[in-house]
Write a protein that holds these residues in place. Structure first.
Motif, PDB file in Angstrom:
ATOM      1  N   PRO A   6       0.828  -1.216   0.000  1.00 16.50           N
ATOM      2  CA  PRO A   6       0.000   0.000   0.000  1.00 16.50           C
ATOM      3  C   PRO A   6       0.862   1.267   0.000  1.00 16.50           C
ATOM      4  N   ASP A   7       0.344   2.321  -0.630  1.00 13.89           N
ATOM      5  CA  ASP A   7       1.081   3.586  -0.743  1.00 13.89           C
ATOM      6  C   ASP A   7       1.563   4.106   0.603  1.00 13.89           C
ATOM      7  N   ARG A   8       0.696   4.090   1.611  1.00 17.03           N
ATOM      8  CA  ARG A   8       1.110   4.654   2.902  1.00 17.03           C
ATOM      9  C   ARG A   8       2.179   3.802   3.582  1.00 17.03           C
ATOM     10  N   VAL A   9       2.164   2.499   3.319  1.00 17.01           N
ATOM     11  CA  VAL A   9       3.208   1.620   3.851  1.00 17.01           C
ATOM     12  C   VAL A   9       4.536   1.943   3.177  1.00 17.01           C
ATOM     13  N   ARG A  10       4.528   2.081   1.839  1.00 14.29           N
ATOM     14  CA  ARG A  10       5.763   2.434   1.115  1.00 14.29           C
ATOM     15  C   ARG A  10       6.298   3.784   1.572  1.00 14.29           C
ATOM     16  N   GLU A  11       5.410   4.746   1.762  1.00 14.23           N
ATOM     17  CA  GLU A  11       5.852   6.070   2.200  1.00 14.23           C
ATOM     18  C   GLU A  11       6.537   5.995   3.561  1.00 14.23           C
ATOM     19  N   THR A  12       5.946   5.258   4.486  1.00 18.45           N
ATOM     20  CA  THR A  12       6.553   5.098   5.813  1.00 18.45           C
ATOM     21  C   THR A  12       7.893   4.387   5.708  1.00 18.45           C
ATOM     22  N   LEU A  13       7.934   3.298   4.942  1.00 21.29           N
ATOM     23  CA  LEU A  13       9.182   2.540   4.780  1.00 21.29           C
ATOM     24  C   LEU A  13      10.296   3.431   4.261  1.00 21.29           C
ATOM     25  N   PHE A  14      10.042   4.192   3.218  1.00 19.92           N
ATOM     26  CA  PHE A  14      11.116   4.995   2.640  1.00 19.92           C
ATOM     27  C   PHE A  14      11.455   6.214   3.498  1.00 19.92           C
ATOM     28  N   ASN A  15      10.551   6.639   4.349  1.00 18.16           N
ATOM     29  CA  ASN A  15      10.915   7.642   5.361  1.00 18.16           C
ATOM     30  C   ASN A  15      11.895   7.022   6.360  1.00 18.16           C
ATOM     31  N   TRP A  16      11.644   5.772   6.745  1.00 18.05           N
ATOM     32  CA  TRP A  16      12.563   5.073   7.647  1.00 18.05           C
ATOM     33  C   TRP A  16      13.941   4.920   7.007  1.00 18.05           C
ATOM     34  N   LEU A  17      13.972   4.695   5.694  1.00 17.50           N
ATOM     35  CA  LEU A  17      15.218   4.382   4.985  1.00 17.50           C
ATOM     36  C   LEU A  17      15.918   5.582   4.369  1.00 17.50           C
ATOM     37  N   GLN A  18      15.407   6.781   4.570  1.00 12.52           N
ATOM     38  CA  GLN A  18      15.919   7.937   3.819  1.00 12.52           C
ATOM     39  C   GLN A  18      17.434   8.124   3.917  1.00 12.52           C
ATOM     40  N   THR A  19      18.050   7.759   5.030  1.00 16.76           N
ATOM     41  CA  THR A  19      19.505   7.943   5.143  1.00 16.76           C
ATOM     42  C   THR A  19      20.296   6.724   4.647  1.00 16.76           C
ATOM     43  N   GLN A  20      19.625   5.613   4.394  1.00 11.36           N
ATOM     44  CA  GLN A  20      20.314   4.400   3.951  1.00 11.36           C
ATOM     45  C   GLN A  20      20.162   4.110   2.466  1.00 11.36           C
ATOM     46  N   ILE A  21      19.221   4.739   1.791  1.00 11.01           N
ATOM     47  CA  ILE A  21      18.856   4.318   0.437  1.00 11.01           C
ATOM     48  C   ILE A  21      19.824   4.794  -0.647  1.00 11.01           C
ATOM     49  N   VAL A  22      20.379   5.993  -0.523  1.00 12.77           N
ATOM     50  CA  VAL A  22      21.249   6.533  -1.576  1.00 12.77           C
ATOM     51  C   VAL A  22      22.505   5.667  -1.706  1.00 12.77           C
ATOM     52  N   GLY A  23      22.713   5.160  -2.915  1.00 13.51           N
ATOM     53  CA  GLY A  23      23.876   4.321  -3.188  1.00 13.51           C
ATOM     54  C   GLY A  23      23.727   2.866  -2.779  1.00 13.51           C
ATOM     55  N   ALA A  24      22.591   2.498  -2.203  1.00 16.11           N
ATOM     56  CA  ALA A  24      22.394   1.129  -1.702  1.00 16.11           C
ATOM     57  C   ALA A  24      22.232   0.131  -2.841  1.00 16.11           C
ATOM     58  N   ARG A  25      22.709  -1.081  -2.594  1.00 11.64           N
ATOM     59  CA  ARG A  25      22.459  -2.224  -3.478  1.00 11.64           C
ATOM     60  C   ARG A  25      21.304  -2.985  -2.864  1.00 11.64           C
ATOM     61  N   CYS A  26      20.237  -3.148  -3.629  1.00 11.58           N
ATOM     62  CA  CYS A  26      18.996  -3.710  -3.098  1.00 11.58           C
ATOM     63  C   CYS A  26      18.593  -5.004  -3.799  1.00 11.58           C
ATOM     64  N   LEU A  27      17.919  -5.859  -3.042  1.00 10.65           N
ATOM     65  CA  LEU A  27      17.341  -7.093  -3.558  1.00 10.65           C
ATOM     66  C   LEU A  27      15.854  -7.062  -3.265  1.00 10.65           C
ATOM     67  N   ASP A  28      15.035  -7.108  -4.319  1.00 13.93           N
ATOM     68  CA  ASP A  28      13.577  -7.179  -4.186  1.00 13.93           C
ATOM     69  C   ASP A  28      13.218  -8.620  -4.496  1.00 13.93           C
ATOM     70  N   LEU A  29      13.181  -9.469  -3.457  1.00 10.87           N
ATOM     71  CA  LEU A  29      13.164 -10.916  -3.640  1.00 10.87           C
ATOM     72  C   LEU A  29      11.840 -11.473  -4.134  1.00 10.87           C
ATOM     73  N   PHE A  30      10.730 -10.925  -3.767  1.00  9.14           N
ATOM     74  CA  PHE A  30       9.423 -11.341  -4.275  1.00  9.14           C
ATOM     75  C   PHE A  30       8.850 -10.118  -4.982  1.00  9.14           C
TER      76      PHE A  30
END
Length: 167
Positions: A6-30
Motif C-alpha cells: 500500500p502507498d502509505r506503507v511504502r511512504e513510511t518505509l522509505f521515510n525510515w530508509l531515507q539515510t540508507q537508500i542513496v547508493g544502496a544495493r537492493c534485492l527485491d526478492l518477491f
C-alpha cells in the motif's frame, strides 16, 4: 494475483530508509509489481535486483523498467529460494514481501546470512498482521515495526558481527 505494498506503507518505509537508500544495493526478492525496488531506484539506490518466479511478471517488470529508463535494474525470473542457492552477493537492503499465504520467510531468513547481506544491512518484511514473523537470525533485530490494516511491516537491522562472508 499481485498485491503491491500500500502507498502509505511504502511512504513510511522509505521515510525510515531515507539515510540508507542513496547508493544502496537492493534485492527485491518477491518483486511482483516491482513497486519497492522501483521506489528504491527513484530515491537513489545504485542497483536493484528484482526476483520473481512468474515469467509474465518478469517480462512486465523488464518492460516497465525499460520504459522508465531505470539504470541499475536487473530482473531475474526465478524462484526466490532457488535464487538464494546461487553464489551470494551482499546487498545493503533486502525487500521481502512474499505472497501472504506462503510460508517462505523462515527459509529465506535461514539463507540470507549466508553471504547475501552486507555489513549493517537492512531487511524489510511485509506479512499479514495476524501472523507472527519467523524467529530472527542471530544478529538481527527489529528496528521499526508498524501495522496498516491487515498488513504488518517491519524493518530489521543486521549487525556486522553476525554476517558470514561470501568466500
Amino acid at each position: 494475483a499481485i498485491r503491491p505494498s500500500p502507498d502509505r506503507v511504502r511512504e513510511t518505509l522509505f521515510n525510515w530508509l531515507q539515510t540508507q537508500i542513496v547508493g544502496a544495493r537492493c534485492l527485491d526478492l518477491f518483486a511482483g509489481s516491482g513497486a519497492l525496488g522501483i521506489e528504491a531506484l527513484s530515491r537513489g539506490a545504485s542497483a536493484v535486483t528484482f526476483v520473481d518466479r512468474e515469467p509474465q511478471v518478469g517480462r512486465h517488470l523488464t518492460q516497465t523498467l525499460q520504459r522508465l529508463g531505470a539504470g541499475g535494474a536487473t530482473v531475474k525470473t526465478e524462484d526466490a529460494l532457488r535464487f538464494l542457492e546461487r553464489t551470494p552477493q551482499p546487498f545493503d537492503l533486502v525487500f521481502l514481501d512474499p505472497p501472504f499465504a506462503s510460508t517462505l520467510l523462515q527459509a529465506v531468513f535461514a539463507r540470507l546470512p549466508q553471504g547475501w547481506l552486507a555489513p549493517e544491512a537492512h531487511i524489510y518484511v511485509e506479512c499479514p498482521s495476524d501472523v507472527p514473523m519467523p524467529p530472527l537470525s542471530p544478529g538481527w533485530s527489529v528496528y521499526r515495526s508498524k501495522q496498516a490494516g491487515q498488513v504488518g511491516y517491519h524493518l530489521l537491522r543486521v549487525t556486522t558481527a553476525r554476517i558470514r562472508s561470501a568466500e
